[in-house]
Design a protein around this motif. Sequence first.
Motif, short mmCIF file in Angstrom:
data_model
loop_
_atom_site.label_atom_id
_atom_site.label_comp_id
_atom_site.label_asym_id
_atom_site.label_seq_id
_atom_site.Cartn_x
_atom_site.Cartn_y
_atom_site.Cartn_z
N LYS A 22 -40.80 -58.20 -27.51
CA LYS A 22 -40.35 -59.06 -28.61
C LYS A 22 -41.17 -60.34 -28.70
CE LYS A 22 -35.61 -57.40 -28.28
NZ LYS A 22 -34.23 -57.78 -27.93
N LEU A 23 -41.90 -60.64 -27.64
CA LEU A 23 -42.67 -61.89 -27.59
C LEU A 23 -44.13 -61.71 -28.01
CD1 LEU A 23 -41.23 -63.55 -24.37
CD2 LEU A 23 -40.61 -63.95 -26.74
N VAL A 24 -44.42 -60.64 -28.73
CA VAL A 24 -45.77 -60.42 -29.24
C VAL A 24 -46.26 -61.63 -30.04
CG1 VAL A 24 -47.13 -59.00 -30.82
CG2 VAL A 24 -45.67 -57.91 -29.13
N PRO A 25 -45.40 -62.27 -30.86
CA PRO A 25 -45.89 -63.44 -31.61
C PRO A 25 -46.30 -64.61 -30.71
CG PRO A 25 -43.79 -62.67 -32.51
CD PRO A 25 -44.04 -61.92 -31.23
N CYS A 26 -45.97 -64.54 -29.44
CA CYS A 26 -46.28 -65.63 -28.50
C CYS A 26 -47.55 -65.38 -27.70
CB CYS A 26 -45.12 -65.81 -27.53
SG CYS A 26 -43.54 -66.20 -28.28
N ALA A 27 -48.21 -64.27 -27.93
CA ALA A 27 -49.33 -63.86 -27.09
C ALA A 27 -50.39 -64.95 -26.94
CB ALA A 27 -49.95 -62.57 -27.60
N GLN A 55 -38.00 -66.16 -31.17
CA GLN A 55 -37.78 -65.17 -30.12
C GLN A 55 -37.49 -65.84 -28.78
OE1 GLN A 55 -37.26 -62.00 -30.37
NE2 GLN A 55 -37.83 -61.80 -32.50
N VAL A 56 -38.24 -66.89 -28.47
CA VAL A 56 -38.03 -67.60 -27.19
C VAL A 56 -36.64 -68.25 -27.19
CG1 VAL A 56 -38.79 -69.57 -25.80
CG2 VAL A 56 -40.45 -67.93 -26.68
N ARG A 57 -36.23 -68.80 -28.32
CA ARG A 57 -34.91 -69.42 -28.44
C ARG A 57 -33.83 -68.36 -28.19
NH1 ARG A 57 -35.89 -71.72 -32.86
NH2 ARG A 57 -36.47 -73.72 -31.98
N ASN A 58 -34.03 -67.17 -28.74
CA ASN A 58 -33.05 -66.08 -28.59
C ASN A 58 -33.01 -65.58 -27.14
OD1 ASN A 58 -31.19 -64.09 -29.42
ND2 ASN A 58 -32.84 -62.62 -29.61
N ILE A 59 -34.15 -65.23 -26.59
CA ILE A 59 -34.20 -64.73 -25.21
C ILE A 59 -33.81 -65.82 -24.22
CG2 ILE A 59 -35.72 -63.79 -23.41
CD1 ILE A 59 -37.28 -62.40 -25.67
N GLY A 60 -34.19 -67.06 -24.51
CA GLY A 60 -33.94 -68.17 -23.61
C GLY A 60 -32.49 -68.58 -23.50
N GLN A 61 -31.61 -67.97 -24.27
CA GLN A 61 -30.18 -68.25 -24.12
C GLN A 61 -29.70 -67.85 -22.74
OE1 GLN A 61 -28.11 -66.40 -27.38
NE2 GLN A 61 -29.03 -67.74 -28.89
N VAL A 70 -38.71 -62.02 -18.18
CA VAL A 70 -39.62 -61.55 -19.23
C VAL A 70 -41.01 -62.13 -19.00
CG1 VAL A 70 -40.14 -61.73 -21.70
CG2 VAL A 70 -37.84 -61.10 -20.95
N MET A 71 -41.09 -63.43 -18.72
CA MET A 71 -42.39 -64.08 -18.53
C MET A 71 -43.11 -63.56 -17.29
SD MET A 71 -41.94 -67.99 -19.84
CE MET A 71 -40.44 -68.42 -19.01
N LEU A 72 -42.37 -63.07 -16.32
CA LEU A 72 -42.97 -62.56 -15.09
C LEU A 72 -43.02 -61.03 -15.07
CD1 LEU A 72 -41.26 -64.94 -12.50
CD2 LEU A 72 -43.54 -65.15 -13.53
N SER A 73 -42.66 -60.39 -16.17
CA SER A 73 -42.59 -58.92 -16.22
C SER A 73 -43.98 -58.29 -16.16
CB SER A 73 -41.89 -58.47 -17.49
OG SER A 73 -42.70 -58.74 -18.63
N ASN A 74 -44.00 -57.02 -15.81
CA ASN A 74 -45.25 -56.27 -15.78
C ASN A 74 -45.89 -56.21 -17.16
OD1 ASN A 74 -45.13 -55.72 -13.03
ND2 ASN A 74 -43.89 -53.91 -13.34
N THR A 75 -45.07 -56.08 -18.19
CA THR A 75 -45.58 -56.03 -19.56
C THR A 75 -46.29 -57.32 -19.91
OG1 THR A 75 -43.87 -54.48 -20.24
CG2 THR A 75 -44.94 -55.75 -21.98
N ALA A 76 -45.68 -58.45 -19.57
CA ALA A 76 -46.30 -59.74 -19.85
C ALA A 76 -47.61 -59.89 -19.08
CB ALA A 76 -45.34 -60.88 -19.50
N LYS A 77 -47.59 -59.54 -17.81
CA LYS A 77 -48.80 -59.65 -16.98
C LYS A 77 -49.92 -58.77 -17.52
CE LYS A 77 -46.28 -60.70 -12.75
NZ LYS A 77 -45.81 -60.15 -11.49
N SER A 78 -49.59 -57.54 -17.88
CA SER A 78 -50.63 -56.61 -18.33
C SER A 78 -51.18 -56.98 -19.70
CB SER A 78 -50.10 -55.18 -18.35
OG SER A 78 -49.10 -55.03 -19.33
N ILE A 108 -50.64 -62.47 -20.35
CA ILE A 108 -49.82 -63.68 -20.38
C ILE A 108 -50.02 -64.44 -19.07
CG2 ILE A 108 -47.43 -64.54 -20.40
CD1 ILE A 108 -48.45 -63.32 -23.08
N LYS A 109 -50.20 -65.73 -19.19
CA LYS A 109 -50.34 -66.60 -18.01
C LYS A 109 -49.00 -67.30 -17.83
CE LYS A 109 -55.25 -67.31 -18.81
NZ LYS A 109 -56.27 -68.26 -19.23
N PRO A 110 -48.24 -66.94 -16.77
CA PRO A 110 -46.90 -67.52 -16.59
C PRO A 110 -46.90 -69.05 -16.58
CG PRO A 110 -47.27 -65.77 -15.01
CD PRO A 110 -48.57 -66.00 -15.72
N GLU A 111 -47.93 -69.64 -16.00
CA GLU A 111 -47.98 -71.11 -15.92
C GLU A 111 -48.09 -71.74 -17.31
OE1 GLU A 111 -52.24 -69.66 -15.31
OE2 GLU A 111 -50.25 -69.02 -14.69
#
Length: 118
Positions: free
Chosen positions: A42-47, A64-70, A78-86, A89-92
């Motif tokens: 869902k965070l594709v717009p944040c790439a 999307q961040v507002r929704n998930i961040g609830q 999500v930020m540390l997920s395998n999908t984000a890493k692959s 996405i840079k967690p920092e």
Amino acid sequence: MAAALKFMCVMGLIVLVSIAGLERVDAKGECGKSSPDNEAMKLVPCAEAAQDENAAVSPSCCAQVRNIGQIPSCLCAVMLSNTAKSSGIKPEIAITIPKRCNIANRPVGYKCGAYTLP
């Protein structure tokens, strides 16, 4: 014959109870019934914003961040997920998005692995 039927009924009941137990386990994950990897999609717009701290954060990303961040633990997962890493996405950098979106009720100081949400 009756013993075999009784055995099959008992085994069927055990299987049903096991399946019901597994569904409850899934509902207790960081993101409820959805996995962090599914939520990451869902965070594709944040790439771009999650790879470059100077990139503009789009309104769709902020929504999307507002929704998930609830649920802060979900956002973190999500930020540390395998999908984000692959997806590069840079967690920092990703953890700065709630602040860059000016989300007032963001979980400031929330520990997300080795990172802390600003």
